[in-house]
Design an enzyme around this catalytic site. Structure first.
Site, mmCIF file in Angstrom:
data_model
loop_
_atom_site.group_PDB
_atom_site.id
_atom_site.type_symbol
_atom_site.label_atom_id
_atom_site.label_comp_id
_atom_site.label_asym_id
_atom_site.label_seq_id
_atom_site.Cartn_x
_atom_site.Cartn_y
_atom_site.Cartn_z
ATOM 1 N N LEU A 5 -5.250 -5.646 3.727
ATOM 2 C CA LEU A 5 -4.925 -6.664 4.715
ATOM 3 C C LEU A 5 -4.928 -8.135 4.134
ATOM 4 O O LEU A 5 -4.864 -8.379 2.949
ATOM 5 C CB LEU A 5 -6.385 -6.628 5.462
ATOM 6 C CG LEU A 5 -6.763 -5.413 6.263
ATOM 7 C CD1 LEU A 5 -8.109 -5.221 6.979
ATOM 8 C CD2 LEU A 5 -5.706 -4.712 7.216
ATOM 9 N N ASP B 156 -1.967 -15.390 -4.567
ATOM 10 C CA ASP B 156 -1.276 -14.075 -4.781
ATOM 11 C C ASP B 156 -1.343 -13.812 -6.190
ATOM 12 O O ASP B 156 -1.520 -12.846 -6.312
ATOM 13 C CB ASP B 156 0.034 -14.160 -3.942
ATOM 14 C CG ASP B 156 0.694 -12.970 -3.891
ATOM 15 O OD1 ASP B 156 0.228 -12.140 -3.774
ATOM 16 O OD2 ASP B 156 2.002 -13.135 -4.248
ATOM 17 N N TYR C 31 -9.398 0.616 12.715
ATOM 18 C CA TYR C 31 -10.022 0.446 11.374
ATOM 19 C C TYR C 31 -11.525 0.883 11.424
ATOM 20 O O TYR C 31 -12.112 1.695 10.529
ATOM 21 C CB TYR C 31 -10.034 -1.034 11.052
ATOM 22 C CG TYR C 31 -8.484 -1.636 10.658
ATOM 23 C CD1 TYR C 31 -7.828 -0.785 10.654
ATOM 24 C CD2 TYR C 31 -8.733 -2.754 10.565
ATOM 25 C CE1 TYR C 31 -6.380 -1.495 10.318
ATOM 26 C CE2 TYR C 31 -7.104 -3.510 10.331
ATOM 27 C CZ TYR C 31 -5.896 -2.967 10.326
ATOM 28 O OH TYR C 31 -4.921 -3.281 9.965
ATOM 29 N N ALA D 1 0.791 -1.136 -0.135
ATOM 30 C CA ALA D 1 -0.075 -0.054 0.050
ATOM 31 C C ALA D 1 0.845 1.286 0.109
ATOM 32 O O ALA D 1 0.554 2.030 -0.612
ATOM 33 C CB ALA D 1 -0.954 0.008 1.026
ATOM 34 N N ARG E 211 2.453 -14.118 2.826
ATOM 35 C CA ARG E 211 2.197 -15.227 1.920
ATOM 36 C C ARG E 211 2.767 -16.671 2.327
ATOM 37 O O ARG E 211 2.423 -17.677 1.739
ATOM 38 C CB ARG E 211 2.745 -14.881 0.475
ATOM 39 C CG ARG E 211 2.195 -13.488 -0.229
ATOM 40 C CD ARG E 211 3.112 -12.883 -1.282
ATOM 41 N NE ARG E 211 2.731 -11.702 -1.793
ATOM 42 C CZ ARG E 211 2.889 -10.577 -0.995
ATOM 43 N NH1 ARG E 211 3.876 -10.427 0.072
ATOM 44 N NH2 ARG E 211 2.565 -9.455 -1.623
ATOM 45 N N HIS F 27 -10.111 -10.325 4.107
ATOM 46 C CA HIS F 27 -10.876 -9.524 2.843
ATOM 47 C C HIS F 27 -12.159 -9.380 3.171
ATOM 48 O O HIS F 27 -12.876 -8.283 2.945
ATOM 49 C CB HIS F 27 -10.410 -9.989 1.509
ATOM 50 C CG HIS F 27 -8.890 -9.530 1.386
ATOM 51 N ND1 HIS F 27 -8.091 -9.947 0.194
ATOM 52 C CD2 HIS F 27 -8.132 -8.955 2.080
ATOM 53 C CE1 HIS F 27 -6.934 -9.678 0.171
ATOM 54 N NE2 HIS F 27 -6.806 -8.880 1.252
ATOM 55 N N LYS G 131 -6.631 -8.440 -3.989
ATOM 56 C CA LYS G 131 -7.063 -9.676 -4.501
ATOM 57 C C LYS G 131 -6.062 -10.953 -3.600
ATOM 58 O O LYS G 131 -5.114 -10.350 -3.140
ATOM 59 C CB LYS G 131 -6.609 -9.938 -6.186
ATOM 60 C CG LYS G 131 -5.211 -9.418 -6.452
ATOM 61 C CD LYS G 131 -4.380 -10.274 -6.215
ATOM 62 C CE LYS G 131 -2.768 -9.530 -6.047
ATOM 63 N NZ LYS G 131 -1.736 -10.274 -5.467
#
Length: 323
Positions: free
Chosen positions: A74, A177, A58, A15, A165, A79, A97
């Protein structure tokens, strides 16, 4: 018209380096708020958005009345939860995604989107890059004749055990990913869905590190390699009866390499090449999202399109023996 005011949930590295900067650079958009419990991480965002309002919660950002849209970077397993919360708070939502972990989760997202009357979409930025629209147009025009094969590779080497990941229980792995790109790009260009699908997977705990996918689409075959344990490489080739076209930086244009599309026909010794050295696909995505949210402009990747890719991911796990 006033700028679309964005908030970001979470100060992820991606981000900070890409999407938040794209939001602030996109015409008619402004990065206005960030939610993070880390003041040190917030400093990296304030460096290019000095008027940034920082929340340590948040929910507090979602309650802000001066925020029109939120971007959610996130970890994957969060998600759906935060997309639903943002929609209930009356915000437009652009979520990284994969926006969901299973295709069935899309039912809740689509219902919430429609109930809120807001735009919710997966951040599938490549469909906003002109190279993909050119590829789709060339195929539709018959530039390579009848399509018979799509061949694609997307790989990078990331063994870092601290990376999300590579951490169990967080929805990581290569298919979620980057498999979304090899699957979604093919579906976007061809407008087709797979009839058969086979997969060979290498797993580390609950996430995949290597996947080889073969599929049968109506009229053409599909082959993909997706890995988080190979040297960085990416390409997509659409091979037809009269020629073929290859995108050499199909997914990370300007990061992996310059975006180029090469068209070679069998009736010519020439290769036609198109290049897009200056296009930032993240900025394109933000501007397209804002236009769709505010003006009702058709959006290239609605949740219904993203669901089809998630169905392929689900089928790949099932075919590879992963429940």
């Amino acid at each position: 018209m006033e700028h679309m005011r964005w908030g970001v949930l979470g100060a992820s590295s991606f981000a900070r380096k890409q999407m938040a900067r794209a939001i602030h650079a996109a015409e008619g958009n402004r990065l206005a708020a960030l939610a993070t419990s880390s003041p040190a991480k917030a400093e990296g965002f304030a460096a290019f958005a000095p008027d940034l309002v920082v929340y340590d919660d948040y929910d507090a950002l979602l309650a802000a009345g001066d925020i029109d849209a939120v971007y959610i970077p996130l970890p994957n397993h969060l998600h759906v939860e935060w997309t639903l919360k943002a929609l209930r708070a009356g915000k437009h939502v652009l979520c990284e995604k994969p926006v969901a972990m299973q295709a069935g989760d899309f039912d809740r997202l689509i219902e919430a989107r429609d109930k809120a009357g807001k735009l919710a979409a997966e951040a599938f930025m490549i469909v906003h890059h002109p190279q993909w629209h050119k590829a789709r147009d060339l195929l539709a025009e018959g530039a390579i004749g009848r399509l018979r094969l799509v061949d694609t590779v997307f790989a990078y080497n990331n063994p870092d055990p601290e990376n999300v990941r590579n951490r169990s229980g967080m929805g990581g792995g290569g298919l979620r990913d980057i498999g979304v790109y090899t699957f979604g790009a093919t579906r976007f260009v061809t407008g087709a869905e797979p009839e058969t699908l086979h997969a060979t997977l290498e797993m580390e705990g609950d996430f995949d590190t290597f996947a080889q996918i073969t599929a049968g689409f109506p009229g053409f075959a599909y082959h993909a390699v997706v890995s988080m344990r190979l040297a960085a490489r990416q390409y997509v080739t659409f091979h037809g009866e009269d020629g073929y076209m290859t995108l050499t930086a199909p997914f990370n244009a300007r990061v992996y390499d310059m975006a180029e599309l090469h068209l070679r026909r069998q009736d010519s010794f020439e290769t036609r090449t198109w290049r897009w050295p200056g296009v930032d696909q993240y900025v394109c995505q933000v501007e397209a999202f804002a236009a769709a949210a505010r003006k009702g402009t058709p959006y290239a990747w609605p949740l219904e399109a993203a669901r089809g890719t998630q169905e392929m991911i689900d089928r790949a796990f099932a075919a590879g023996g992963v429940a």
